[in-house]
Design a protein around this motif. Structure first.
Motif, mmCIF file in Angstrom:
data_model
loop_
_atom_site.group_PDB
_atom_site.id
_atom_site.type_symbol
_atom_site.label_atom_id
_atom_site.label_comp_id
_atom_site.label_asym_id
_atom_site.label_seq_id
_atom_site.Cartn_x
_atom_site.Cartn_y
_atom_site.Cartn_z
ATOM 1 N N LEU A 171 0.822 -1.262 0.033
ATOM 2 C CA LEU A 171 -0.066 0.047 0.000
ATOM 3 C C LEU A 171 0.834 1.212 -0.108
ATOM 4 N N ARG A 172 1.806 1.279 0.871
ATOM 5 C CA ARG A 172 2.862 2.465 0.763
ATOM 6 C C ARG A 172 3.544 2.660 -0.465
ATOM 7 N N ASN A 173 3.908 1.540 -1.198
ATOM 8 C CA ASN A 173 4.610 1.683 -2.436
ATOM 9 C C ASN A 173 3.811 2.266 -3.303
ATOM 10 N N CYS A 174 2.290 2.194 -3.307
ATOM 11 C CA CYS A 174 1.500 2.878 -4.163
ATOM 12 C C CYS A 174 1.670 4.413 -4.223
ATOM 13 N N TYR A 175 2.023 4.985 -2.874
ATOM 14 C CA TYR A 175 2.162 6.426 -2.886
ATOM 15 C C TYR A 175 3.633 6.807 -3.415
ATOM 16 N N THR A 176 4.582 5.873 -2.881
ATOM 17 C CA THR A 176 5.907 6.345 -2.926
ATOM 18 C C THR A 176 6.303 6.073 -4.456
ATOM 19 N N ARG A 177 5.801 5.101 -5.090
ATOM 20 C CA ARG A 177 6.236 4.944 -6.514
ATOM 21 C C ARG A 177 5.396 5.842 -7.390
ATOM 22 N N SER A 178 4.214 6.388 -6.994
ATOM 23 C CA SER A 178 3.534 7.318 -7.886
ATOM 24 C C SER A 178 4.205 8.549 -7.758
ATOM 25 N N LEU A 179 4.690 9.207 -6.488
ATOM 26 C CA LEU A 179 5.621 10.359 -6.312
ATOM 27 C C LEU A 179 6.895 10.143 -7.099
ATOM 28 N N ARG A 180 7.645 8.907 -7.172
ATOM 29 C CA ARG A 180 8.588 9.076 -7.986
ATOM 30 C C ARG A 180 8.438 9.205 -9.433
ATOM 31 N N LEU A 181 7.232 8.509 -9.880
ATOM 32 C CA LEU A 181 6.962 8.519 -11.318
ATOM 33 C C LEU A 181 6.414 9.917 -11.490
ATOM 34 N N ALA A 182 5.689 10.617 -10.814
ATOM 35 C CA ALA A 182 5.731 12.304 -10.787
ATOM 36 C C ALA A 182 6.779 13.048 -10.926
ATOM 37 N N ASP A 183 7.875 12.364 -10.068
ATOM 38 C CA ASP A 183 9.244 13.264 -10.296
ATOM 39 C C ASP A 183 9.739 13.188 -11.718
ATOM 40 N N PHE A 184 9.743 11.755 -12.045
ATOM 41 C CA PHE A 184 10.327 11.460 -13.581
ATOM 42 C C PHE A 184 9.371 12.319 -14.629
ATOM 43 N N LEU A 185 8.244 12.452 -14.488
ATOM 44 C CA LEU A 185 7.412 13.038 -15.353
ATOM 45 C C LEU A 185 7.507 14.530 -15.523
ATOM 46 N N GLY A 186 8.138 15.083 -14.398
ATOM 47 C CA GLY A 186 8.188 16.558 -14.076
ATOM 48 C C GLY A 186 6.941 17.174 -13.316
ATOM 49 N N ALA A 187 6.076 16.417 -12.873
ATOM 50 C CA ALA A 187 4.929 16.887 -12.236
ATOM 51 C C ALA A 187 5.356 17.685 -11.006
ATOM 52 N N ARG A 188 4.866 18.928 -10.923
ATOM 53 C CA ARG A 188 4.903 19.632 -9.606
ATOM 54 C C ARG A 188 3.639 19.558 -8.763
ATOM 55 N N SER A 189 2.672 19.197 -9.124
ATOM 56 C CA SER A 189 1.369 18.873 -8.233
ATOM 57 C C SER A 189 0.601 17.616 -8.599
ATOM 58 N N ILE A 190 0.160 17.018 -7.663
ATOM 59 C CA ILE A 190 -0.314 15.807 -7.705
ATOM 60 C C ILE A 190 -1.653 15.496 -6.664
ATOM 61 N N ALA A 191 -2.526 14.727 -7.188
ATOM 62 C CA ALA A 191 -3.802 14.549 -6.484
ATOM 63 C C ALA A 191 -3.909 13.028 -6.264
ATOM 64 N N PHE A 192 -4.249 12.586 -5.068
ATOM 65 C CA PHE A 192 -4.340 11.126 -4.567
ATOM 66 C C PHE A 192 -5.632 10.853 -4.165
ATOM 67 N N PRO A 193 -6.397 9.792 -4.480
ATOM 68 C CA PRO A 193 -7.546 9.301 -3.809
ATOM 69 C C PRO A 193 -6.850 8.444 -2.386
ATOM 70 N N LEU A 194 -7.996 7.972 -1.829
ATOM 71 C CA LEU A 194 -7.465 7.169 -0.556
ATOM 72 C C LEU A 194 -7.365 5.870 -1.084
ATOM 73 N N ILE A 195 -6.414 5.009 -1.442
ATOM 74 C CA ILE A 195 -6.060 3.792 -2.058
ATOM 75 C C ILE A 195 -6.490 2.616 -1.277
ATOM 76 N N SER A 196 -6.741 1.548 -1.871
ATOM 77 C CA SER A 196 -7.436 0.496 -1.059
ATOM 78 C C SER A 196 -8.552 0.529 -0.255
ATOM 79 N N SER A 197 -9.169 1.746 -0.034
ATOM 80 C CA SER A 197 -10.007 1.797 0.994
ATOM 81 C C SER A 197 -11.486 1.507 0.734
ATOM 82 N N GLY A 198 -11.811 1.247 -0.452
ATOM 83 C CA GLY A 198 -13.220 0.838 -0.974
ATOM 84 C C GLY A 198 -13.229 -0.600 -1.128
#
Length: 169
Positions: free
Chosen positions: A97-124
């Motif tokens: 579960l934690r990897n979902c957030y950390t890997r998404s942020l690392r991918l955002a860095d790779f893409l050059g994204a400076r802003s990101i929005a997350f849902p609450l993952i796995s809670s539904g």
């Protein structure tokens, strides 16, 4: 990271560089956040997901991994798809579960994204207890070294909004 904010609302309407999709492993749409993103983003997202399945991800995306596509008709530039784990009382899947957030942020860095929005993952449908899902979300994001400047946590309900505000302290 400049800041983490929490809002109650629709993740598909967030004016950020990248939104995170709590996807299923097929990457071909589904219910919840995944279905909403595919519906609002239009056919371009599904087209790129199908291309990923035909090329680099023939077996789908594994839990905890992240991959990016266009955001199609959404106000964001990219959709970062990540697959959360199904909660288990017998097996500790917290790191996935934690990897979902950390890997998404690392991918955002790779893409050059400076802003990101997350849902609450796995809670539904994946059954992760809300309070722990929020704790893992906030902890993983705060613990990730990233060039992303602004993180928006998009709460689907008043309960999630309140839990997230408390976790952010």
């Amino acid at each position: 990271m400049t800041g983490i904010d929490v809002v109650r609302g629709d993740i598909t309407a967030q004016p950020v560089d990248a939104i995170v999709n709590a996807a299923n492993s097929s990457l071909l749409g589904g219910g919840g956040v995944d279905g909403a993103i595919h519906r609002a983003g239009g056919p371009a997202i599904l087209h790129e997901c199908r291309m990923l399945r035909e090329t680099t991800l023939p077996s789908g995306l594994e839990a905890g991994a992240a991959v990016a596509t266009t955001a199609g008709d959404l106000p964001a530039r990219w959709v970062i798809h990540t697959v959360g784990p199904v909660h288990s009382a017998r097996e500790d899947r917290t790191e996935i579960l934690r990897n979902c957030y950390t890997r998404s942020l690392r991918l955002a860095d790779f893409l050059g994204a400076r802003s990101i929005a997350f849902p609450l993952i796995s809670s539904g449908a994946y059954g992760w207890p809300l309070d722990d899902a929020v704790t893992q979300q906030v902890s993983a994001i705060r613990g990730t070294d990233t060039a992303v400047e602004s993180v928006t946590l998009v709460a689907f309900s008043a309960d999630i909004l309140d839990l997230t505000r408390r976790a952010l302290g």
